[in-house]
Design a protein around this motif. Structure first.
Motif, short mmCIF file in Angstrom:
data_model
loop_
_atom_site.label_atom_id
_atom_site.label_comp_id
_atom_site.label_asym_id
_atom_site.label_seq_id
_atom_site.Cartn_x
_atom_site.Cartn_y
_atom_site.Cartn_z
N MET A 1 -3.13 -37.12 15.72
CA MET A 1 -2.27 -38.05 16.42
C MET A 1 -2.11 -39.31 15.58
SD MET A 1 -2.66 -39.45 20.31
CE MET A 1 -2.99 -37.79 20.89
N ALA A 2 -0.88 -39.78 15.39
CA ALA A 2 -0.63 -40.92 14.52
C ALA A 2 -1.23 -42.20 15.09
CB ALA A 2 0.88 -41.09 14.32
N MET A 3 -1.88 -42.99 14.19
CA MET A 3 -2.44 -44.25 14.61
C MET A 3 -1.41 -45.37 14.53
SD MET A 3 -5.47 -43.75 15.75
CE MET A 3 -4.73 -42.28 16.44
N HIS A 4 -0.37 -45.18 13.67
CA HIS A 4 0.72 -46.15 13.63
C HIS A 4 1.68 -45.77 14.75
CE1 HIS A 4 3.67 -48.99 12.25
NE2 HIS A 4 4.58 -48.02 12.16
N ALA A 5 1.53 -46.44 15.87
CA ALA A 5 2.27 -46.05 17.07
C ALA A 5 2.78 -47.30 17.79
CB ALA A 5 1.38 -45.22 17.99
N ALA A 16 -5.27 -47.17 17.99
CA ALA A 16 -6.48 -46.51 17.49
C ALA A 16 -7.62 -46.68 18.48
CB ALA A 16 -6.86 -47.06 16.13
N ASP A 17 -7.76 -47.87 19.04
CA ASP A 17 -8.82 -48.11 20.03
C ASP A 17 -8.55 -47.33 21.30
OD1 ASP A 17 -11.19 -49.71 21.08
OD2 ASP A 17 -9.63 -50.29 22.50
N PHE A 18 -7.28 -47.26 21.71
CA PHE A 18 -6.93 -46.52 22.91
C PHE A 18 -7.29 -45.04 22.75
CE2 PHE A 18 -3.66 -43.81 24.93
CZ PHE A 18 -3.97 -44.06 26.26
#
Length: 328
Positions: A1-5, A16-18
């Motif tokens: 799952m992409a962290m740049h969202a 990323a924390d979510f």
């Protein structure tokens, strides 16, 4: 799952924390700066109703149970027919005044801004997303305690609503839908919170929940992130096997049938070579995203009219003239 969202970030902050702290694990409440964005509001609801085209099954009413459509829809006379199921705004407002909840299904299918927003979110999460809009009067519960077969982001749009989030499924035998006494003891409550406009709630897939209007007329947008199941995996396998498959539809005789079966097995083995579990899951998720409504058409009928206004006297723009002549 992409962290740049960036789309996801406008509701939950740091993606990323979510993902690390909440996704598939526990419910959470978020208070994004400036409030969580909603692509659909009560003003958009008024617009949808005013078109006269809005109809069941995109609109439902609930009061503990789903109400019969005849209580909030009407028939029309169109081309000597009498189609039914058109939303009756007056009846819907009367039912809201009496405590019923209004549910709009699949907002992304008929509201272009929501469709655009969900396309971005689906690309970031790698999963298909749908949108639903709920309107509930103060002091009334919308849907009964239930589990959704999706992760849900709730964006409070108007009024306030109190949510009760209970534990998720104990094992893989769970089912989506209403939680009843037949399912055993009610799962323990994990979170109780009241959402105000701009607040965002995350409910993990399968976690039982219910909500009641708190103050004013509560309205919220639910973004449901779908996950694949066994049927999706099986359908994806079938699709993969069918790719580039070229075999006779009805082989004649035992020898031809056996030969066709052998070729099918060889083809299947070649198609599945190198396929692992992660790849199969990703393919199934991609098929789900492909089934989402397409991006809104950027063209317009005004542009089409302007284009045709340049047509010569024969009535056809140059690029259409040859085709038109062929039609006689």
């Amino acid at each position: 799952m992409a962290m740049h969202a960036p789309t996801l970030a406008q509701w939950v902050g740091d993606p990323a924390d979510f993902i690390a702290s909440y996704w598939n694990k526990r419910p959470g409440v978020f208070h994004p700066e400036g409030g969580g964005h909603s692509s659909f509001t009560l003003a958009d609801l008024d617009t949808a109703m005013s078109t006269g085209f809005f109809r069941e099954p995109y609109v439902e009413m609930w009061d503990g149970d789903k109400l019969p459509a005849r209580k909030f829809t009407t028939t029309r006379t169109v081309a000597r027919g009498t189609p039914a199921g058109f939303a009756d705004a007056r009846r819907i407002r009367e039912l809201l005044d009496k405590g019923a909840t209004l549910l709009l299904r699949c907002v992304d299918q008929w509201h272009a801004p929501t469709r655009t927003l969900l396309a971005s979110l689906a690309a970031e999460l790698g999963r298909p997303v749908e949108a639903f809009f709920f309107v509930t009067p103060a002091g009334r519960q919308g849907l009964p305690l239930h589990r959704d077969d999706a992760d849900v982001l709730v964006v409070q749009v108007a009024g306030s609503k109190t949510w009760h989030i209970h534990e998720g499924p104990a094992d893989e035998s769970w089912h989506a839908g209403r939680v009843t006494d037949q399912d055993g003891p009610r799962p323990p409550e994990l979170l109780r919170t009241t959402l105000h406009p701009g607040d965002v709630l995350y409910v993990p897939r399968g976690f039982a929940h219910r909500a009641s209007g708190d103050q004013g007329l509560s309205a919220h947008l639910s973004l449901t992130v779908r996950e694949v199941g066994v049927s999706d995996l099986v359908d994806t396998l079938r699709s993969l096997i069918a790719e580039e498959l070229s075999l006779p539809e009805r082989p004649l005789g035992e020898e031809a049938l056996a030969s066709t079966a052998a070729r099918l097995l060889t083809h299947t083995a070649e198609r599945l070579a190198g396929l692992d579990a992660a790849n199969l899951v990703n393919r199934a998720r991609a098929r789900g995203r492909a089934g989402m409504p397409p991006a809104p058409d950027t063209g317009s009928f005004a542009e089409l009219a302007a284009h045709w206004s340049t047509a010569p006297a024969d009535g056809y723009p140059a690029e259409h003239r040859q085709t038109a002549g062929a039609r006689g």
